[in-house]
Design a protein around this motif. Structure first.
Motif, PDB file in Angstrom:
ATOM      1  N   TYR A 461       0.826  -1.207   0.000  1.00 34.41           N
ATOM      2  CA  TYR A 461       0.000   0.000   0.000  1.00 34.41           C
ATOM      3  C   TYR A 461       0.862   1.260   0.000  1.00 34.41           C
ATOM      4  O   TYR A 461       0.474   2.293   0.492  1.00 34.41           O
ATOM      5  N   LYS A 462       2.065   1.111  -0.573  1.00 30.51           N
ATOM      6  CA  LYS A 462       2.982   2.259  -0.552  1.00 30.51           C
ATOM      7  C   LYS A 462       2.359   3.454  -1.258  1.00 30.51           C
ATOM      8  O   LYS A 462       2.502   4.585  -0.886  1.00 30.51           O
ATOM      9  N   SER A 463       1.639   3.162  -2.306  1.00 33.47           N
ATOM     10  CA  SER A 463       1.063   4.274  -3.055  1.00 33.47           C
ATOM     11  C   SER A 463      -0.298   3.843  -3.598  1.00 33.47           C
ATOM     12  O   SER A 463      -0.510   2.675  -3.928  1.00 33.47           O
ATOM     13  N   LEU A 464      -1.198   4.787  -3.681  1.00 33.41           N
ATOM     14  CA  LEU A 464      -2.522   4.452  -4.222  1.00 33.41           C
ATOM     15  C   LEU A 464      -2.479   4.413  -5.744  1.00 33.41           C
ATOM     16  O   LEU A 464      -3.375   3.917  -6.383  1.00 33.41           O
ATOM     17  N   LEU A 465      -1.436   4.997  -6.287  1.00 32.21           N
ATOM     18  CA  LEU A 465      -1.334   5.075  -7.740  1.00 32.21           C
ATOM     19  C   LEU A 465       0.012   4.503  -8.172  1.00 32.21           C
ATOM     20  O   LEU A 465       1.047   4.918  -7.669  1.00 32.21           O
ATOM     21  N   SER A 466      -0.009   3.519  -9.054  1.00 35.55           N
ATOM     22  CA  SER A 466       1.295   3.052  -9.535  1.00 35.55           C
ATOM     23  C   SER A 466       1.152   2.564 -10.972  1.00 35.55           C
ATOM     24  O   SER A 466       0.046   2.496 -11.508  1.00 35.55           O
ATOM     25  N   GLU A 467       2.272   2.237 -11.588  1.00 32.28           N
ATOM     26  CA  GLU A 467       2.227   1.833 -12.992  1.00 32.28           C
ATOM     27  C   GLU A 467       2.478   0.338 -13.118  1.00 32.28           C
ATOM     28  O   GLU A 467       3.179  -0.253 -12.305  1.00 32.28           O
TER      29      GLU A 467
END
Ligand code: SER
Length: 587
Positions: A461-467
């Motif tokens: 859950y480090k980031s809500l947005l990733s690639e």
């Protein structure tokens, strides 16, 4: 009109056109070939010209007209080991057919078949033998009394040969077949239609009048129908006076190209090389059409058939001494040869060549790994390669036995051929059992396909947005290259921020998107460390290998969404409530 005045029909295109024209003049509607992927869960591929009409025969779908005619592309792989070995077996073939849906029956079917083959294709009576189902006195009588065929030319056969059905259940009926006799001077005594050097069955007239249920019981169909099938390649062999189907204009240009690449001459090649050339020629046609119709190589079902065909082509290329990548060149010749009749091949040219290229590269890498394994065995000083190892090389690494033996001999090692054969037979038994129980359910397919993918990297859950990059798209039970708006899909990514359900805990929901595509993910499952994002494409087209962004919604948003959906359901004032909910979230 005498036959001398009619232009001789010779080429594959002429044969196809003449058939369709003949039946269209007999008021049959010309129906274009359907896809190789049938709209029928009982079979994996379109195996006969009648398959698209099966629901019509069963009375489940309205007939397109009372009479129809088509040239249908078909694939059969049940006797793949005969391909290239006999003169007439194929995986891909075109079946010319005329169909009656509750309109004409035996009399017209027989009369027109006779008119077509003797007047239009101008075969002579001396070269034709017919078979009838042994209980079907009516057909025998029509051939004898109305067509005037000598009784010695009418052979009665049992259920195995002259009762046709497309599977264990479904529409079926007795049939009457037309055979071409290449050696009429041998006379009509003791005719053995199984003698493939002398006879070729080229036109099958099925009197489709029963439905067979799961218990094998036959009941009358609502109406009596006709389903016929003429193998285009077989008729081409006859009219072009060739030794086999592969030397006809329908396939030989592909074989010529292989010869050019391998720098060999077909006619002076030995039988072994000829078989390899024929196999590649045959499989090229199957492969380009399978990909064009939407099949992607995989380890399951149709995808596995495609993969197996491509691998066989590479293997036989190696047997011919071709070491470089060659399949796209061969496929290009196949596409050019067939694109006039199948324009989709032209439209899908790039897709076809790309898929073939990727599979060929992938398989060559596997072969190289096999070579390493073989090197290890050799350098370990063993004097015998066990049947198990030889089979592993063959089955897992695609190593032809001949190649293993050859390399072993060069290094003064022998190969346990009997042991290999034993492993091969055991494999055949396993394959037979598997083909009787092809598990086309989503679960079944996932279990098998999942091994194709590398572990999905979970970014937490480090980031809500990733690639992430799309590594696999499942549509129903099949891996596909792309999927479009409205379709429900399972997506495999190289990495993810979505939590994957794995027994008990609910997976995340959220969105996967880019500038032109949006997928609503409603669950994520984890199988063997591969995360499967389950969702619906809301906008655009999902394409394999594309990079996308993921926005996941942790559980609290999930609950909010569910409440909002409930409110919509009860028809409450959505806008006001949404405002309130959002208001609370903001403060
Ligand atoms: N269905 C029959 C066959 O495939 C005739 O078309 O032989």
């Amino acid at each position: 009109m005498t036959s001398q005045l009619i232009k001789k029909i010779v080429t594959g295109d002429e044969i196809r056109n003449a058939f369709l024209k003949f039946y269209s003049e007999k008021l049959h509607k010309i129906i274009p070939s359907a896809s190789l992927i049938p709209d029928d869960p009982t079979v994996m591929l379109t195996i006969a010209g009648m398959l698209p009409f099966k629901p019509v025969f069963l009375g489940l779908k309205e007939r397109p007209s009372k009479r129809a005619t088509s040239s249908q592309k078909c694939i059969r792989t049940n006797d793949i080991e005969n391909v290239g070995v006999t003169a007439r077996h194929h995986t891909f073939f075109e079946m010319l057919g005329n169909f009656s849906f509750g309109d004409y029956f035996k009399r017209e079917a027989i009369q027109w078949a006779w008119e077509l083959v003797t007047n239009i294709y101008q075969l002579s009576v001396e070269n034709i033998i017919v078979s009838v189902f042994h209980e079907d006195e009516e057909s025998a009588k029509i051939w004898r009394d109305e067509i005037g065929i000598h009784p010695d030319r009418i052979v009665k056969l049992g259920e195995e040969d002259n009762f046709w059905s497309s599977g264990k259940t479904g529409p079926c009926g007795p049939c009457s077949e037309l055979y071409y006799d290449f050696d009429p001077e041998k006379g009509l005594q003791n005719i053995d239609l199984e003698d493939g050097d002398r006879f070729i069955e080229f036109y099958n007239l099925v009197f489709m009048q029963y439905n067979r249920d799961l218990n094998g019981n036959l009941t009358d169909l609502k109406s009596k129908n006709i389903d016929t099938g003429m193998g285009l390649e077989r008729m081409a062999q006859i009219l072009q006076k060739k030794q086999n189907n592969y030397e006809t204009d329908l396939i030989f240009p592909i074989i010529k190209k292989i010869c050019e690449i391998a720098n060999i001459d077909y006619f002076s090649s030995d039988d072994k090389n000829k078989i390899s050339l024929k196999i590649i020629g045959d499989h090229t046609r199957a492969v380009i059409h399978l990909i064009s119709d939407g099949v992607a190589a995989s380890n399951l079902g149709r995808g596995y058939i495609l993969r197996r065909l491509i691998r066989r082509m590479v293997r036989h290329g190696r047997l011919l001494g071709i070491t470089n990548e060659f399949l796209p060149h061969i496929a290009t010749v196949g596409i050019n040869l067939m694109q006039n009749n199948y324009p989709d091949l032209k439209n899908n040219n790039d897709l076809i060549l790309n898929e073939i290229k990727i599979e060929e590269i992938r398989f060559r890498e596997t072969l190289e790994r096999g070579e390493k394994l073989l090197d290890e065995i050799i350098s370990s000083g063993q004097k015998l390669i066990s049947g198990f190892k030889a089979f592993e090389l063959y089955d897992t690494y695609g190593f032809p036995l001949e190649l293993t033996v050859e390399i072993a001999e060069e290094n003064s090692i022998s190969v346990d051929l009997k042991g290999f054969e034993k492993e091969m037979n055991a494999q055949k038994e396993r394959a037979k059992a598997a083909s009787n129980n092809i598990d086309l359910t989503l679960e079944g397919s996932l279990e098998r396909e999942i091994d194709l993918f590398n572990k999905t990297v979970f970014n937490g859950y480090k980031s809500l947005l990733s690639e992430a990059e799309i590594k696999g798209i499942f549509l129903d039970s099949t891996l596909v290259k792309e999927a479009s708006e409205g379709q429900k899909v399972l997506i495999v990514l190289d990495q993810t921020t979505f939590y994957g359900e794995s027994g008990g805990q609910v997976g995340d929901i959220g969105t996967i998107f880019s500038n032109d595509v949006e997928v609503l993910v409603d669950n994520v499952m984890r199988k063997k460390n591969v995360f499967l994002h389950h969702g619906t494409i809301k906008k655009g087209k999902l394409i394999l290998d594309k990079k996308l962004r993921l926005m996941f919604a942790p559980l609290i948003e999930l609950r909010l969404l569910q409440i909002i959906q409930l409110l919509i359901y009860y028809n409450l004032h959505l806008n006001q409530l949404l405002m309130k909910v959002l208001d609370k979230k903001v403060h």
